[in-house]
Design an enzyme around this catalytic site. Structure first.
Site, PDB file in Angstrom:
ATOM      1  N   TYR A  83      28.846  14.928  97.530  1.00  0.00           N
ATOM      2  CA  TYR A  83      29.064  15.938  96.486  1.00  0.00           C
ATOM      3  C   TYR A  83      30.542  16.043  96.148  1.00  0.00           C
ATOM      4  O   TYR A  83      30.927  16.058  94.970  1.00  0.00           O
ATOM      5  CB  TYR A  83      28.534  17.269  96.986  1.00  0.00           C
ATOM      6  CG  TYR A  83      28.569  18.422  96.027  1.00  0.00           C
ATOM      7  CD1 TYR A  83      29.603  19.360  96.082  1.00  0.00           C
ATOM      8  CD2 TYR A  83      27.570  18.602  95.083  1.00  0.00           C
ATOM      9  CE1 TYR A  83      29.639  20.433  95.216  1.00  0.00           C
ATOM     10  CE2 TYR A  83      27.597  19.689  94.214  1.00  0.00           C
ATOM     11  CZ  TYR A  83      28.623  20.602  94.290  1.00  0.00           C
ATOM     12  OH  TYR A  83      28.655  21.673  93.424  1.00  0.00           O
ATOM     13  N   SER A 126      33.786  21.808  90.649  1.00  0.00           N
ATOM     14  CA  SER A 126      33.485  22.544  91.884  1.00  0.00           C
ATOM     15  C   SER A 126      34.748  22.770  92.697  1.00  0.00           C
ATOM     16  O   SER A 126      35.767  22.102  92.464  1.00  0.00           O
ATOM     17  CB  SER A 126      32.496  21.708  92.718  1.00  0.00           C
ATOM     18  OG  SER A 126      32.486  22.103  94.071  1.00  0.00           O
TER      19      SER A 126
HETATM   20  P1  NAP Z   1      20.932  24.605  90.723  1.00  0.00           P
HETATM   21  O1  NAP Z   1      20.501  26.019  90.846  1.00  0.00           O
HETATM   22  O2  NAP Z   1      20.542  23.641  91.781  1.00  0.00           O
HETATM   23  O3  NAP Z   1      20.484  24.023  89.285  1.00  0.00           O
HETATM   24  C1  NAP Z   1      20.777  22.702  88.994  1.00  0.00           C
HETATM   25  C2  NAP Z   1      19.902  22.326  87.826  1.00  0.00           C
HETATM   26  O4  NAP Z   1      20.098  20.940  87.528  1.00  0.00           O
HETATM   27  C3  NAP Z   1      18.415  22.517  88.148  1.00  0.00           C
HETATM   28  O5  NAP Z   1      17.737  23.071  87.049  1.00  0.00           O
HETATM   29  C4  NAP Z   1      17.963  21.076  88.391  1.00  0.00           C
HETATM   30  O6  NAP Z   1      16.618  20.853  88.103  1.00  0.00           O
HETATM   31  C5  NAP Z   1      18.818  20.334  87.384  1.00  0.00           C
HETATM   32  N1  NAP Z   1      18.859  18.900  87.672  1.00  0.00           N
HETATM   33  C6  NAP Z   1      19.057  18.311  88.876  1.00  0.00           C
HETATM   34  N2  NAP Z   1      18.995  16.975  88.742  1.00  0.00           N
HETATM   35  C7  NAP Z   1      18.740  16.709  87.428  1.00  0.00           C
HETATM   36  C8  NAP Z   1      18.565  15.522  86.662  1.00  0.00           C
HETATM   37  N3  NAP Z   1      18.631  14.309  87.222  1.00  0.00           N
HETATM   38  N4  NAP Z   1      18.321  15.632  85.333  1.00  0.00           N
HETATM   39  C9  NAP Z   1      18.227  16.848  84.760  1.00  0.00           C
HETATM   40  N5  NAP Z   1      18.384  18.037  85.418  1.00  0.00           N
HETATM   41  C10 NAP Z   1      18.642  17.939  86.742  1.00  0.00           C
HETATM   42  O7  NAP Z   1      22.494  24.558  90.618  1.00  0.00           O
HETATM   43  P2  NAP Z   1      23.532  25.665  90.141  1.00  0.00           P
HETATM   44  O8  NAP Z   1      24.014  26.407  91.340  1.00  0.00           O
HETATM   45  O9  NAP Z   1      23.028  26.398  88.938  1.00  0.00           O
HETATM   46  O10 NAP Z   1      24.697  24.664  89.706  1.00  0.00           O
HETATM   47  C11 NAP Z   1      24.726  24.105  88.419  1.00  0.00           C
HETATM   48  C12 NAP Z   1      25.935  23.190  88.412  1.00  0.00           C
HETATM   49  O11 NAP Z   1      27.070  23.902  88.913  1.00  0.00           O
HETATM   50  C13 NAP Z   1      25.770  21.978  89.330  1.00  0.00           C
HETATM   51  O12 NAP Z   1      26.431  20.865  88.742  1.00  0.00           O
HETATM   52  C14 NAP Z   1      26.514  22.401  90.603  1.00  0.00           C
HETATM   53  O13 NAP Z   1      26.996  21.283  91.323  1.00  0.00           O
HETATM   54  C15 NAP Z   1      27.629  23.195  90.022  1.00  0.00           C
HETATM   55  N6  NAP Z   1      28.261  24.179  90.906  1.00  0.00           N
HETATM   56  C16 NAP Z   1      27.517  25.118  91.541  1.00  0.00           C
HETATM   57  C17 NAP Z   1      28.193  26.077  92.322  1.00  0.00           C
HETATM   58  C18 NAP Z   1      27.480  27.166  93.064  1.00  0.00           C
HETATM   59  O14 NAP Z   1      28.112  27.807  93.927  1.00  0.00           O
HETATM   60  N7  NAP Z   1      26.210  27.438  92.795  1.00  0.00           N
HETATM   61  C19 NAP Z   1      29.576  26.061  92.428  1.00  0.00           C
HETATM   62  C20 NAP Z   1      30.275  25.039  91.789  1.00  0.00           C
HETATM   63  C21 NAP Z   1      29.604  24.120  91.018  1.00  0.00           C
HETATM   64  P3  NAP Z   1      15.518  21.005  89.268  1.00  0.00           P
HETATM   65  O15 NAP Z   1      15.305  22.462  89.425  1.00  0.00           O
HETATM   66  O16 NAP Z   1      14.324  20.275  88.722  1.00  0.00           O
HETATM   67  O17 NAP Z   1      16.086  20.351  90.508  1.00  0.00           O
HETATM   68  C1  GCO Z   2      28.705  23.955  99.644  1.00  0.00           C
HETATM   69  C2  GCO Z   2      28.414  24.635  98.321  1.00  0.00           C
HETATM   70  C3  GCO Z   2      29.511  24.323  97.322  1.00  0.00           C
HETATM   71  C4  GCO Z   2      29.202  25.005  96.020  1.00  0.00           C
HETATM   72  C5  GCO Z   2      30.238  24.762  95.017  1.00  0.00           C
HETATM   73  C6  GCO Z   2      31.559  25.318  95.403  1.00  0.00           C
HETATM   74  O1  GCO Z   2      27.764  23.495 100.282  1.00  0.00           O
HETATM   75  O2  GCO Z   2      29.896  23.916  99.993  1.00  0.00           O
HETATM   76  O3  GCO Z   2      27.170  24.227  97.818  1.00  0.00           O
HETATM   77  O4  GCO Z   2      29.621  22.956  97.158  1.00  0.00           O
HETATM   78  O5  GCO Z   2      27.998  24.541  95.513  1.00  0.00           O
HETATM   79  O6  GCO Z   2      30.303  23.430  94.642  1.00  0.00           O
HETATM   80  O7  GCO Z   2      32.427  25.190  94.280  1.00  0.00           O
END
Ligand code: NAP
Ligand code: GCO
Length: 269
Positions: free
Chosen positions: A162, A149
């Site tokens: 986080y 992230s």
């Molecule tokens: P998301 O929409 O919240 O999806 C996360 C997924 O992980 C959901 O399907 C969730 O299931 C599942 N999950 C949560 N806890 C779990 C557990 N204990 N065991 C198995 N599955 C679990 O998140 P996203 O935005 O797609 O992000 C995916 C990854 O990228 C995460 O690691 C997040 O931190 C990272 N990330 C996101 C962003 C962003 O801007 N979106 C940026 C950087 C990094 P449920 O639906 O049942 O909760």
């Molecule tokens: C926040 C956002 C970020 C993104 C992502 C950025 O609240 O700042 O959720 O943490 O999820 O991780 O890279």
């Protein structure tokens, strides 16, 4: 004459486990890896979520297999890997995608909430990687991709747990590289910028007057690309890190952030 071939980017014949890949970033990465030839398996915490995922993959024409497994539950993860090994084959590619966030000011955050975020976002990748590595080592190759992230590098208000977890995940990435590189395991990470998924939906909600959320405007000003990322922006980098094209890339975090980490931010007009 070069030995290079585009087949280096192929995942044909590979088994890819993408954790939590029911929707969002995980689903997009799994879809791209399918397109590149991999067999897709995913897990979700409960059967309802697995069923939702299976419906989504079926609609996309992707023959994925879904399993109920909480990435923080070591026994459940061990069973998951054994079941995949029996039913699909040895896992060649692991994407530690499952994650949660709790946006709470640190002084208001309970230790229990802090632990829950670290448990899923850091302990989970450790547990799943530990379960998958023996099979990878036995077969002489493996790819682990951790989803880090911006918060692997930067802090901000309300995301102490986080950021601590994602910073730790960057170092876990480097340590798996260090311990198992000699076994031909490549462990890298993708550091997405701000991506439009359900996880960031609260940061993009339109205001009552129809204006953009202040945080939405902030991210646009902080991103040279002047836009939020989409899950599609992550697909090519993920396939690259999962393929033999990256066999000499190890312990790295590939930031796919539209330039956020390089940019001081657009000055207010
Ligand atoms: P998301 O929409 O919240 O999806 C996360 C997924 O992980 C959901 O399907 C969730 O299931 C599942 N999950 C949560 N806890 C779990 C557990 N204990 N065991 C198995 N599955 C679990 O998140 P996203 O935005 O797609 O992000 C995916 C990854 O990228 C995460 O690691 C997040 O931190 C990272 N990330 C996101 C962003 C962003 O801007 N979106 C940026 C950087 C990094 P449920 O639906 O049942 O909760
Ligand atoms: C926040 C956002 C970020 C993104 C992502 C950025 O609240 O700042 O959720 O943490 O999820 O991780 O890279």
């Amino acid at each position: 004459m070069t030995d290079f071939s585009m087949s280096q980017f192929s995942l044909k014949g590979k088994v890819a486990l993408v954790t939590g890949a029911v929707y969002g970033i995980g689903f997009a990465i799994a879809s791209a890896m399918h397109e590149a030839g991999a067999a897709i398996v995913f897990n979700a915490e409960n059967q309802a979520a697995v069923d939702r995922g299976m419906d989504a993959y079926k609609e996309a024409g992707i023959p994925a297999r879904g399993y109920v497994c909480d990435v923080t539950d070591e026994q459940s993860v061990t069973r998951l890997v054994e079941q995949i090994d029996r039913e699909v084959g040895t896992i060649d590619i692991l994407v530690n995608n499952a994650g949660i966030i709790k946006r709470i000011p640190m002084l208001e955050m309970s230790a229990d909430d802090f632990r829950k975020v670290v448990d899923v976002d850091l302990n989970g990748p450790f547990i799943v990687s530990k379960a998958v590595l023996p099979g990878m080592i036995k077969q002489g190759h493996g790819k682990i991709i951790n989803i880090c992230s911006m918060m692997s590098e930067l802090g901000r208000e309300t995301v102490s747990a986080y950021a601590a977890a994602k910073g730790g995940l960057k170092m876990l990435t480097r340590n798996i590289c260090s311990e198992y590189g000699e076994a031909n395991i490549q462990c890298n990470a993708i550091g997405p910028g701000y991506i439009a998924t359900p996880q960031t939906a609260p940061l993009r909600e339109r205001q009552p007057d129809g204006s953009r959320h202040p945080f939405d405007q902030f991210i646009i000003a902080k991103t040279p690309a002047a836009r939020w990322g989409t899950t599609a922006d992550l697909q090519g980098p993920a396939v690259f890190l999962a393929s033999s094209a990256s066999d000499f890339v190890n312990g790295q975090v590939l930031y796919v952030d539209g330039g956020i980490l390089a940019y001081i931010g657009k000055q207010p007009q």
